[in-house]
Design a protein around this motif. Structure first.
Motif, PDB file in Angstrom:
ATOM      1  N   ALA A 201     116.479  25.492   2.914  1.00 21.26           N
ATOM      2  CA  ALA A 201     116.350  26.402   1.962  1.00 21.26           C
ATOM      3  C   ALA A 201     115.646  27.600   2.393  1.00 21.26           C
ATOM      4  CB  ALA A 201     115.790  25.834   0.619  1.00 21.26           C
TER       5      ALA A 201
ATOM      6  N   LYS B 204     115.650  26.068  -4.403  1.00 18.57           N
ATOM      7  CA  LYS B 204     116.366  25.865  -3.085  1.00 18.57           C
ATOM      8  C   LYS B 204     117.710  26.030  -2.844  1.00 18.57           C
ATOM      9  CE  LYS B 204     114.975  21.450  -2.583  1.00 18.57           C
ATOM     10  NZ  LYS B 204     114.978  20.061  -1.942  1.00 18.57           N
ATOM     11  N   TYR B 205     118.555  25.695  -4.105  1.00 15.96           N
ATOM     12  CA  TYR B 205     119.828  26.169  -4.169  1.00 15.96           C
ATOM     13  C   TYR B 205     120.298  27.552  -4.698  1.00 15.96           C
ATOM     14  CZ  TYR B 205     119.431  21.172  -3.699  1.00 15.96           C
ATOM     15  OH  TYR B 205     119.191  20.022  -3.260  1.00 15.96           O
TER      16      TYR B 205
ATOM     17  N   VAL C 164     109.827  29.388  -2.604  1.00 20.36           N
ATOM     18  CA  VAL C 164     110.621  28.347  -1.852  1.00 20.36           C
ATOM     19  C   VAL C 164     109.501  27.866  -0.956  1.00 20.36           C
ATOM     20  CG1 VAL C 164     112.340  27.349  -0.391  1.00 20.36           C
ATOM     21  CG2 VAL C 164     112.849  28.990  -2.059  1.00 20.36           C
TER      22      VAL C 164
ATOM     23  N   ASN D  14     117.881  29.758   4.672  1.00 20.73           N
ATOM     24  CA  ASN D  14     119.014  30.294   3.933  1.00 20.73           C
ATOM     25  C   ASN D  14     118.542  31.617   3.316  1.00 20.73           C
ATOM     26  OD1 ASN D  14     120.970  28.234   4.584  1.00 20.73           O
ATOM     27  ND2 ASN D  14     120.527  27.257   2.729  1.00 20.73           N
TER      28      ASN D  14
ATOM     29  N   TYR E  24     113.819  21.711   2.064  1.00 15.83           N
ATOM     30  CA  TYR E  24     112.982  23.011   2.225  1.00 15.83           C
ATOM     31  C   TYR E  24     113.093  23.828   3.251  1.00 15.83           C
ATOM     32  CZ  TYR E  24     110.641  22.181  -2.219  1.00 15.83           C
ATOM     33  OH  TYR E  24     110.096  22.045  -3.543  1.00 15.83           O
TER      34      TYR E  24
END
Length: 277
Positions: free
Chosen positions: A141, A89-90, A172, A144, A138
Motif C-alpha cells: 500500500a 490501504k486500498y 498508511v 502504491n 502495508y
C-alpha cells in the motif's frame, strides 16, 4: 428441568429429558457471534475491474466492499479508522500494465497531455505487476501511494492532489506503525523510522495544502474551506509549526460559518498546541 419433560420415557426419548428449553437459542446466538469474529480482511475485499485512462487496458484492483466496513473513529488530522480493515490501504488504483496510479477520487481525471507525460516518464520504464495475495499489505500500500504521488508530479497534477496523496501516504505509514507486530526484527528502530517517514509526508502535505489554499478553488479534495483550514491547523501542529497552527485554529474559531462541531475540534487542537509548546 427434568420434570418439564416427564412422560417422554414412554416415547423412548428419556435421554432428552434434561434439555435446556433455551439452549438452541443461545447456541444460535453464539454461532452468530463466532461468525462475526471470524470475518477476515480478505472477506471484505473484492477485485473490481477498471479501465486505465492512460493505456486503455482493463485490469482488476483490490477494493473494499461498500457498506461492509464500520467507521470506528478518526484522528485529529481526519484520518479515518475502520473496524477489521484499514480501508486506506486500498485507496490507490494502480494499472499493472503502464504504471499509472492515483487515489480513487482522481483516477479517471486525465488529459491527453497528462497521459503523454505518464507514458514518457513512467510507462516507458515501469516494471510492475498485480499483487498475488488476498489482501494488500502495508508495504504494498505504501509503495502504491508513492507511485500515485510520482504520477501526480509527472502529470503536473494540482497542488491539492499532490498534498492529499502525501497525506494519505502518511496515514498508511501510521497504520503500519500502529499494527507493527511486536516480534518484528529491530522493532523499536523500525517504528522510529516509520515515525520519520510519516512526518516527512505530513510536512509535504502541509506545504502542498498551504500553497493550494490561496491558488485553488473550493471544495478541495472533497473538503470545504473550513475543513481545509482545520486540517492545516493540525498538520502544522504535527510538524512543529505552532505559530502557523495557532493562526489556522483562530480562523476556525472566529469564523461565522463554522459549526459547533468543528469549533470544538479546533479547541482541542488549540489545547494540544499549548501543551506541546
Amino acid at each position: 428441568m427434568a420434570d418439564l419433560f416427564s412422560g417422554l420415557e414412554s416415547m423412548g426419548l428419556d435421554k432428552l429429558k434434561n434439555m435446556d428449553v433455551y439452549e438452541s437459542a443461545d447456541t444460535k446466538k453464539q454461532e452468530t457471534i463466532a461468525q462475526q469474529v471470524q470475518v477476515t480482511e480478505a472477506d471484505l475485499i473484492f477485485d473490481k475491474t477498471y479501465k486505465c485512462p492512460v493505456c486503455d487496458k482493463e485490469f482488476k484492483n483490490k477494493t473494499v466492499k461498500t457498506g461492509k466496513v464500520k467507521l470506528v473513529s478518526a484522528d485529529t488530522d481526519l484520518r479515518p479508522k475502520y473496524h477489521q480493515v484499514d480501508c486506506l490501504k486500498y485507496d490507490v488504483i494502480a494499472c499493472p500494465s503502464c504504471g499509472y496510479a492515483a487515489l480513487n477520487r482522481f483516477f479517471n481525471y486525465m488529459t491527453t497531455a497528462q497521459a503523454r507525460l505518464i507514458k514518457e516518464s513512467i510507462s516507458a520504464n515501469y516494471k510492475g505487476g498485480t499483487p498475488e495475495g488476498d489482501i494488500i499489505t502495508y508495504d504494498e500500500a505504501i509503495n502504491n501511494h508513492k507511485l500515485a504521488l510520482v504520477n501526480a508530479i509527472v502529470k503536473k497534477g494540482k497542488l491539492s492532489e499532490r498534498a492529499y496523496t502525501c497525506l494519505k501516504t502518511a496515514w498508511v505509514i501510521r497504520g503500519k506503525r500502529e499494527n507493527l507486530p511486536e516480534d518484528t526484527k529491530d522493532y523499536e528502530t523500525v517504528k522510529e523510522d516509520l515515525v520519520k517517514q510519516e512526518q516527512e509526508f505530513l510536512l509535504n502535505a502541509y506545504e502542498g495544502f498551504s500553497q493550494a489554499f490561496s491558488k485553488e478553488m473550493f471544495p478541495m479534495c472533497g473538503m470545504d474551506e473550513l475543513t481545509i483550514t482545520y486540517l492545516l491547523a493540525d498538520l502544522a501542529r504535527r510538524v512543529g509549526k505552532y505559530e502557523e497552527a495557532s493562526r489556522y485554529v483562530s480562523r476556525v474559531l472566529t469564523s461565522r460559518e463554522a459549526n459547533d462541531r468543528i469549533k470544538e475540534k479546533a479547541r482541542q487542537i488549540k489545547e494540544m498546541i499549548i501543551e506541546e509548546r
